[in-house]
Design a protein around this motif. Structure first.
Motif, PDB file in Angstrom:
ATOM      1  N   PHE A   6      44.647  -2.885 -25.818  1.00  0.00           N
ATOM      2  CA  PHE A   6      43.484  -3.521 -25.206  1.00  0.00           C
ATOM      3  C   PHE A   6      43.201  -2.996 -23.800  1.00  0.00           C
ATOM      4  O   PHE A   6      42.209  -3.391 -23.187  1.00  0.00           O
ATOM      5  CB  PHE A   6      43.657  -5.039 -25.186  1.00  0.00           C
ATOM      6  N   ASP A   7      44.053  -2.105 -23.285  1.00  0.00           N
ATOM      7  CA  ASP A   7      43.731  -1.442 -22.018  1.00  0.00           C
ATOM      8  C   ASP A   7      42.590  -0.444 -22.213  1.00  0.00           C
ATOM      9  O   ASP A   7      41.892  -0.100 -21.258  1.00  0.00           O
ATOM     10  CB  ASP A   7      44.955  -0.695 -21.476  1.00  0.00           C
ATOM     11  N   ALA A   8      42.408   0.023 -23.445  1.00  0.00           N
ATOM     12  CA  ALA A   8      41.370   1.012 -23.737  1.00  0.00           C
ATOM     13  C   ALA A   8      40.028   0.327 -23.946  1.00  0.00           C
ATOM     14  O   ALA A   8      39.964  -0.840 -24.336  1.00  0.00           O
ATOM     15  CB  ALA A   8      41.751   1.808 -24.986  1.00  0.00           C
ATOM     16  N   PRO A   9      38.917   1.034 -23.696  1.00  0.00           N
ATOM     17  CA  PRO A   9      37.600   0.475 -24.009  1.00  0.00           C
ATOM     18  C   PRO A   9      37.510   0.123 -25.485  1.00  0.00           C
ATOM     19  O   PRO A   9      38.191   0.714 -26.326  1.00  0.00           O
ATOM     20  CB  PRO A   9      36.640   1.621 -23.644  1.00  0.00           C
ATOM     21  N   ALA A  10      36.660  -0.821 -25.817  1.00  0.00           N
ATOM     22  CA  ALA A  10      36.577  -1.342 -27.184  1.00  0.00           C
ATOM     23  C   ALA A  10      36.406  -0.241 -28.222  1.00  0.00           C
ATOM     24  O   ALA A  10      37.072  -0.240 -29.270  1.00  0.00           O
ATOM     25  CB  ALA A  10      35.445  -2.353 -27.284  1.00  0.00           C
ATOM     26  N   ALA A  11      35.525   0.707 -27.962  1.00  0.00           N
ATOM     27  CA  ALA A  11      35.227   1.744 -28.950  1.00  0.00           C
ATOM     28  C   ALA A  11      36.420   2.655 -29.223  1.00  0.00           C
ATOM     29  O   ALA A  11      36.473   3.333 -30.256  1.00  0.00           O
ATOM     30  CB  ALA A  11      34.034   2.581 -28.481  1.00  0.00           C
ATOM     31  N   GLU A  12      37.385   2.696 -28.318  1.00  0.00           N
ATOM     32  CA  GLU A  12      38.543   3.576 -28.464  1.00  0.00           C
ATOM     33  C   GLU A  12      39.758   2.868 -29.056  1.00  0.00           C
ATOM     34  O   GLU A  12      40.825   3.474 -29.186  1.00  0.00           O
ATOM     35  CB  GLU A  12      38.903   4.180 -27.102  1.00  0.00           C
ATOM     36  N   ARG A  13      39.601   1.628 -29.438  1.00  0.00           N
ATOM     37  CA  ARG A  13      40.726   0.871 -30.019  1.00  0.00           C
ATOM     38  C   ARG A  13      40.796   1.142 -31.515  1.00  0.00           C
ATOM     39  O   ARG A  13      40.387   0.336 -32.341  1.00  0.00           O
ATOM     40  CB  ARG A  13      40.557  -0.621 -29.729  1.00  0.00           C
ATOM     41  N   ARG A  43      44.744   5.803 -32.405  1.00  0.00           N
ATOM     42  CA  ARG A  43      45.143   5.641 -31.005  1.00  0.00           C
ATOM     43  C   ARG A  43      46.334   4.683 -30.915  1.00  0.00           C
ATOM     44  O   ARG A  43      47.280   4.922 -30.143  1.00  0.00           O
ATOM     45  CB  ARG A  43      43.975   5.114 -30.177  1.00  0.00           C
ATOM     46  N   THR A  66      37.913  -3.891 -31.821  1.00  0.00           N
ATOM     47  CA  THR A  66      36.694  -3.483 -31.121  1.00  0.00           C
ATOM     48  C   THR A  66      35.780  -4.681 -30.860  1.00  0.00           C
ATOM     49  O   THR A  66      34.843  -4.594 -30.063  1.00  0.00           O
ATOM     50  CB  THR A  66      35.925  -2.424 -31.928  1.00  0.00           C
ATOM     51  N   GLU A  81      37.912  -9.323 -26.994  1.00  0.00           N
ATOM     52  CA  GLU A  81      38.171  -9.119 -25.570  1.00  0.00           C
ATOM     53  C   GLU A  81      39.057 -10.275 -25.103  1.00  0.00           C
ATOM     54  O   GLU A  81      38.570 -11.282 -24.593  1.00  0.00           O
ATOM     55  CB  GLU A  81      36.863  -9.071 -24.765  1.00  0.00           C
TER      56      GLU A  81
END
Length: 352
Positions: free
Chosen positions: A117-124, A128, A181, A184
């Motif tokens: 969850f440190d990554a932006p939503a689209a990169e989850r 990864r 994604t 939050e």
């Protein structure tokens, strides 16, 4: 991540308690469902960190020192209900326990899901998340060098590679159960603590807290084992109801939903608590704490044999295995009604 049958005296598959089980897609991922159960007369509010930060790890020597119980967590409550003697070994004697591959894998998977969850939503994405496994294992080893013992005899590294692959598979399975994604979290690995009117302190660490735009709260816990059988329904959610009680007492908000995500079997278990549930849990915890106080003062910690005994690290100290517990390290109270001077009684009583 407070309790798991993968840690300590591990439970065999299928012996965990359970609740109503639903498959992926039964819960909206972007927010907690709109219909809520909150404390009457209050306005739902987002959960914020508790007043106290998570305690730092104590030096090894102090962790092994005998201690009088001062608070209750879901794990330790579960220990006492499972076996009072196990509670004594872990909380008062603080006997060492060997790390297990299953428990350590659970810790690793939790760390990966938290860091994702440190990554932006689209990169989850699943790739990864899988890519985080080796790095989080290195980080875990750095913080806990003793975990290297798990693979000390793994000369060609094949067992470690297979173990890491299993962790990666559990991480990837999560994506079939929840969509990160669309999430939050307000909190991850959230330390919570509250003191009840009775004086009992409750504490624990919640894996994830989601808050809907309407203010409704969902508490989420990841389990790397399999979902339990239905006959263990009440026990499965004890930990979650414990957390819900703490949140209610801290924030005056009854969480809308409690959610257990079982990565081992691909199940999602949900429960929507009401105030009466949490009041019942509080009564149970108060009775449990009174039993713990009595055992602490009398030194009467009796074993409770179950099928879980076969997974216990402390068999050499357990009478059920012809062992002898170590000398009791705390002062004892005189038995009720026993003769003795006031000075003797005061000298032998522990702090109240």
């Amino acid at each position: 991540m407070e309790t798991s049958t993968e840690g300590g005296a591990a439970a065999p598959a299928g012996t965990e308690p359970a609740e109503t089980t639903t498959r992926a897609g039964s819960v909206a991922e972007s927010a907690v469902p709109a219909a809520g159960a909150t404390t009457p007369g209050t306005t739902p509010a987002p959960v914020i960190p508790a007043q106290a930060p998570a305690p730092a790890a104590a030096p090894a020597a102090s962790r092994r020192a005998p201690a009088r119980p001062t608070s209750l967590s879901p794990s330790r409550a579960g220990d006492f209900m499972q076996c009072p003697l196990l509670y004594r070994f872990r909380v008062i004697d603080r006997l060492p326990e060997k790390p297990s591959p299953a428990a350590t894998r659970g810790t690793l998977v939790h760390a990966v899901l938290e860091r994702l969850f440190d990554a932006p939503a689209a990169e989850r994405t699943a790739p990864r998340a899988r890519s985080l496994v080796p790095g989080q294992w290195d980080r875990l080893l750095k913080n806990r060098p003793e975990l290297a013992e798990l693979f000390a005899d793994d000369e060609d590294g094949s067992r470690l590679a297979g173990w890491l692959e299993e962790a990666g598979q559990l991480v990837e399975r999560w994506f079939a159960l929840e969509d990160p994604t669309r999430l939050e979290p307000v909190e991850r690995e959230m330390f919570v603590q509250t003191r009840l009117e009775s004086g009992l302190t409750l504490r624990g660490i919640i894996d994830r807290v989601d808050v809907a735009p309407t203010g409704e709260v969902r508490i989420v816990d990841y389990k790397t084992g399999k979902a339990p059988r239905p006959e263990y329904a009440e026990g499965a959610l004890f930990q979650m109801k414990f957390y819900a009680l703490v949140i209610w007492r801290l924030k005056k908000v009854v969480p809308r939903r409690l959610q257990l995500v079982y990565l081992g079997s691909g199940d999602v278990v949900t429960y929507d608590p009401v105030i009466e549930d949490l009041q019942g849990v509080e009564r149970k915890l108060l009775a449990l704490w009174e039993a713990i106080r009595t055992a602490t003062e009398t030194g009467d910690w009796r074993p409770r044999p179950t099928k879980l005994c076969g997974w216990c690290d402390h068999q050499e100290f357990c009478p059920e295995f012809d062992g002898t517990p170590p000398p009791y390290p705390l002062p004892l109270a005189l038995p009720f009604g026993a003769a003795g001077s006031e000075e003797d009684t005061q000298g032998r009583m522990g702090p109240q």
